[in-house]
Design a protein around this motif. Structure first.
Motif, PDB file in Angstrom:
ATOM      1  N   VAL A  38      23.935 -28.128  20.684  1.00 57.64           N
ATOM      2  CA  VAL A  38      22.673 -28.060  20.018  1.00 57.64           C
ATOM      3  C   VAL A  38      22.681 -29.648  19.635  1.00 57.64           C
ATOM      4  N   VAL A  39      21.572 -30.227  20.085  1.00 57.84           N
ATOM      5  CA  VAL A  39      21.139 -31.667  19.472  1.00 57.84           C
ATOM      6  C   VAL A  39      20.103 -31.679  18.607  1.00 57.84           C
ATOM      7  N   VAL A  40      20.442 -32.085  17.388  1.00 57.14           N
ATOM      8  CA  VAL A  40      18.902 -31.754  16.591  1.00 57.14           C
ATOM      9  C   VAL A  40      18.368 -33.198  16.384  1.00 57.14           C
ATOM     10  N   ASP A  41      17.240 -33.559  16.497  1.00 52.21           N
ATOM     11  CA  ASP A  41      16.517 -34.805  16.104  1.00 52.21           C
ATOM     12  C   ASP A  41      16.123 -34.731  14.821  1.00 52.21           C
ATOM     13  N   ASP A  42      16.372 -35.430  13.925  1.00 53.08           N
ATOM     14  CA  ASP A  42      15.954 -35.318  12.510  1.00 53.08           C
ATOM     15  C   ASP A  42      14.708 -36.079  12.305  1.00 53.08           C
ATOM     16  N   GLY A  43      13.532 -36.068  13.088  1.00 55.96           N
ATOM     17  CA  GLY A  43      12.302 -36.674  12.924  1.00 55.96           C
ATOM     18  C   GLY A  43      12.308 -38.296  13.298  1.00 55.96           C
ATOM     19  N   SER A  44      13.033 -38.547  14.522  1.00 55.29           N
ATOM     20  CA  SER A  44      13.229 -39.888  14.815  1.00 55.29           C
ATOM     21  C   SER A  44      11.907 -40.784  14.711  1.00 55.29           C
ATOM     22  N   THR A  45      12.038 -42.018  14.349  1.00 54.28           N
ATOM     23  CA  THR A  45      10.784 -42.853  14.224  1.00 54.28           C
ATOM     24  C   THR A  45      10.381 -43.856  15.376  1.00 54.28           C
ATOM     25  N   ALA A  46      11.541 -43.955  15.899  1.00 54.80           N
ATOM     26  CA  ALA A  46      11.527 -44.993  17.172  1.00 54.80           C
ATOM     27  C   ALA A  46      12.431 -44.225  18.404  1.00 54.80           C
ATOM     28  N   ALA A  47      11.944 -43.150  18.692  1.00 53.36           N
ATOM     29  CA  ALA A  47      12.824 -42.470  19.772  1.00 53.36           C
ATOM     30  C   ALA A  47      12.533 -43.002  21.052  1.00 53.36           C
ATOM     31  N   ASP A  48      13.851 -43.107  22.009  1.00 61.37           N
ATOM     32  CA  ASP A  48      13.997 -43.412  23.285  1.00 61.37           C
ATOM     33  C   ASP A  48      13.806 -41.862  24.016  1.00 61.37           C
ATOM     34  N   SER A  50      13.908 -41.155  26.941  1.00 63.33           N
ATOM     35  CA  SER A  50      14.999 -40.919  28.058  1.00 63.33           C
ATOM     36  C   SER A  50      16.131 -40.361  27.549  1.00 63.33           C
ATOM     37  N   VAL A  51      16.524 -40.630  26.242  1.00 66.21           N
ATOM     38  CA  VAL A  51      17.884 -40.225  25.645  1.00 66.21           C
ATOM     39  C   VAL A  51      17.694 -38.538  25.628  1.00 66.21           C
ATOM     40  N   TYR A  52      16.606 -38.046  25.239  1.00 71.05           N
ATOM     41  CA  TYR A  52      16.482 -36.528  25.090  1.00 71.05           C
ATOM     42  C   TYR A  52      16.410 -35.876  26.503  1.00 71.05           C
ATOM     43  N   SER A  53      15.751 -36.584  27.365  1.00 70.36           N
ATOM     44  CA  SER A  53      15.682 -35.930  28.806  1.00 70.36           C
ATOM     45  C   SER A  53      16.962 -35.788  29.538  1.00 70.36           C
ATOM     46  N   GLU A  54      17.749 -36.934  28.951  1.00 70.14           N
ATOM     47  CA  GLU A  54      19.178 -36.984  29.677  1.00 70.14           C
ATOM     48  C   GLU A  54      20.154 -35.896  29.023  1.00 70.14           C
ATOM     49  N   LEU A  55      20.060 -35.778  27.715  1.00 73.06           N
ATOM     50  CA  LEU A  55      20.640 -34.835  26.883  1.00 73.06           C
ATOM     51  C   LEU A  55      20.547 -33.341  27.482  1.00 73.06           C
ATOM     52  N   GLU A  56      19.326 -33.047  27.735  1.00 71.30           N
ATOM     53  CA  GLU A  56      18.816 -31.765  28.285  1.00 71.30           C
ATOM     54  C   GLU A  56      19.468 -31.846  29.764  1.00 71.30           C
ATOM     55  N   ALA A  57      19.253 -32.762  30.575  1.00 70.35           N
ATOM     56  CA  ALA A  57      19.776 -32.586  31.911  1.00 70.35           C
ATOM     57  C   ALA A  57      21.389 -32.499  31.792  1.00 70.35           C
ATOM     58  N   LEU A  58      21.952 -32.974  30.686  1.00 67.91           N
ATOM     59  CA  LEU A  58      23.675 -32.667  30.742  1.00 67.91           C
ATOM     60  C   LEU A  58      23.761 -31.343  30.418  1.00 67.91           C
ATOM     61  N   GLY A  59      22.983 -30.631  29.706  1.00 66.57           N
ATOM     62  CA  GLY A  59      23.039 -29.322  29.588  1.00 66.57           C
ATOM     63  C   GLY A  59      23.007 -28.861  27.974  1.00 66.57           C
ATOM     64  N   CYS A  60      22.599 -29.951  27.261  1.00 67.47           N
ATOM     65  CA  CYS A  60      22.330 -29.644  25.769  1.00 67.47           C
ATOM     66  C   CYS A  60      21.349 -28.988  25.520  1.00 67.47           C
ATOM     67  N   THR A  61      20.953 -28.293  24.379  1.00 72.43           N
ATOM     68  CA  THR A  61      19.896 -27.832  23.698  1.00 72.43           C
ATOM     69  C   THR A  61      19.239 -28.825  22.720  1.00 72.43           C
ATOM     70  N   VAL A  62      17.945 -29.535  23.043  1.00 76.45           N
ATOM     71  CA  VAL A  62      17.468 -30.331  21.871  1.00 76.45           C
ATOM     72  C   VAL A  62      16.471 -29.689  21.176  1.00 76.45           C
ATOM     73  N   LEU A  63      16.759 -29.715  19.945  1.00 73.62           N
ATOM     74  CA  LEU A  63      15.714 -29.228  18.933  1.00 73.62           C
ATOM     75  C   LEU A  63      15.021 -30.528  18.158  1.00 73.62           C
ATOM     76  N   ARG A  64      13.821 -30.511  18.010  1.00 76.58           N
ATOM     77  CA  ARG A  64      13.230 -31.911  17.562  1.00 76.58           C
ATOM     78  C   ARG A  64      12.538 -31.598  16.351  1.00 76.58           C
ATOM     79  N   LEU A  65      12.870 -32.193  15.219  1.00 76.57           N
ATOM     80  CA  LEU A  65      12.326 -31.666  13.847  1.00 76.57           C
ATOM     81  C   LEU A  65      10.973 -32.434  13.738  1.00 76.57           C
ATOM     82  N   PRO A  66       9.962 -32.164  13.218  1.00 78.88           N
ATOM     83  CA  PRO A  66       8.703 -32.660  12.916  1.00 78.88           C
ATOM     84  C   PRO A  66       8.836 -33.844  12.244  1.00 78.88           C
TER      85      PRO A  66
END
Length: 307
Positions: A38-48, A50-66
């Motif tokens: 589980v990858v938790v993004d802690d409210g990134s301010t300059a998010a790429d 493509s990183v999140y979509s590639e993480l999900e393609a790998l098989g990770c679960t992505v949780l993005r905090l507001p």
């Protein structure tokens, strides 16, 4: 270290903030060894994105905090999600985005946990024997099991039973000292930090900068002397949370309290004398000291660009 195999008992929770593509290699290594990542993004301010979509393609679960809520909140959110997805989990592995596990890492940590349980020890957490850039923190052995001092959060294997007994990470600390506070609560319940001596973790720890005394570079044995620094804004939390934890644990853990205060004071002195940016660093530390003495916790002052 043992040959790599995927554990069916461990899920990894990776906290991220404005992650770079190197997190993909790190998470791929975790997917080889954990039943879930589980990858938790802690409210990134300059998010790429493509990183999140590639993480999900790998098989990770992505949780993005507001919003940016701090590493404790990020880990707690990821742990809750991982456990809801797999209620039979025995362990949670907490990871930073810049840490890379070696083959057999999770299996080695699980083995150390099993050996400690077999020796009659309560296991609060299992830490690797080597973390790049940090000294070993071995305290003693008990029936062949190595018991250590407080670990760093990244690369930490925590039994879910210990999480239930100790409670979640302290979100009011936001970032620095989160691992120390959890360790001390576990220790108070006779739950030990077990060290898996054969496991090592590649971990990024601060930034190395050339030392200078005013305009003059400092050398050692003919080479530039390098000093490890944290981001300027981190010194607010380093100082504030050290004061908060000292006030809370001084009576029960006097040695830990004094050692931590002296260690942080030494580091702040060294970087103030030898590293650039000393004025901004000292301003942040002074604000942290004032808020710590006022017992103020939580997110702290707004981070300034470039700090």
């Amino acid at each position: 270290m043992a040959e790599t195999s995927q554990s069916t008992r461990t899920a990894a929770v990776v906290s991220t903030f404005n992650p770079h593509h190197n997190v993909l290699e790190n998470c791929a290594a975790l997917l080889d060894q954990c039943v879930d990542v589980v990858v938790v993004d802690d409210g990134s301010t300059a998010a790429d994105e493509s990183v999140y979509s590639e993480l999900e393609a790998l098989g990770c679960t992505v949780l993005r905090l507001p919003q940016n809520s701090g590493i404790a909140a990020a880990l707690n959110s990821g742990i809750a999600l991982a456990r809801s997805r797999n209620p039979s989990l025995a362990f949670i592995l907490t990871m930073d985005q810049d840490s890379l596990v070696q083959p057999g890492f999770v299996q080695g940590l699980e083995g150390a946990a099993g050996a400690a349980t077999g020796a009659g020890l309560g296991v609060g957490m299992v830490a690797p024997g080597e973390v790049s850039g940090l000294p070993r923190r071995v305290l003693r052995t008990h029936h062949g099991v190595t018991i250590g001092d407080e670990p760093v959060q990244s690369g930490l294997l925590i039994p879910t039973a210990s999480l239930d007994a100790v409670g979640p990470f302290n979100e009011q600390l936001f970032i620095d000292g989160v691992d120390s506070e959890f360790y001390l609560r576990a220790k108070a319940r006779q739950l030990h930090c077990v060290i898996a001596l054969d496991c090592s973790l590649n971990h990024s720890l601060g930034t190395m900068v050339p030392a200078r005394l005013g305009p003059w570079p400092v050398t050692w044995r003919g080479k530039p002397l390098m000093v490890r620094t944290a981001s300027t804004w981190r010194y607010y939390f380093i100082v504030r949370n050290r004061v908060l934890l000292a006030a809370r644990f001084a009576l029960k853990e006097p040695y830990w309290t004094v050692r931590g205060l002296l260690t942080d004071l030494r580091h702040l002195t060294v970087v103030s004398v030898l590293a650039p940016g000393r004025r901004q660093r000292l301003v942040a530390a002074r604000k942290g000291l004032a808020d710590g003495l006022r017992r103020k916790s939580g997110p702290g002052p707004e981070r300034q660009p470039g700090t």
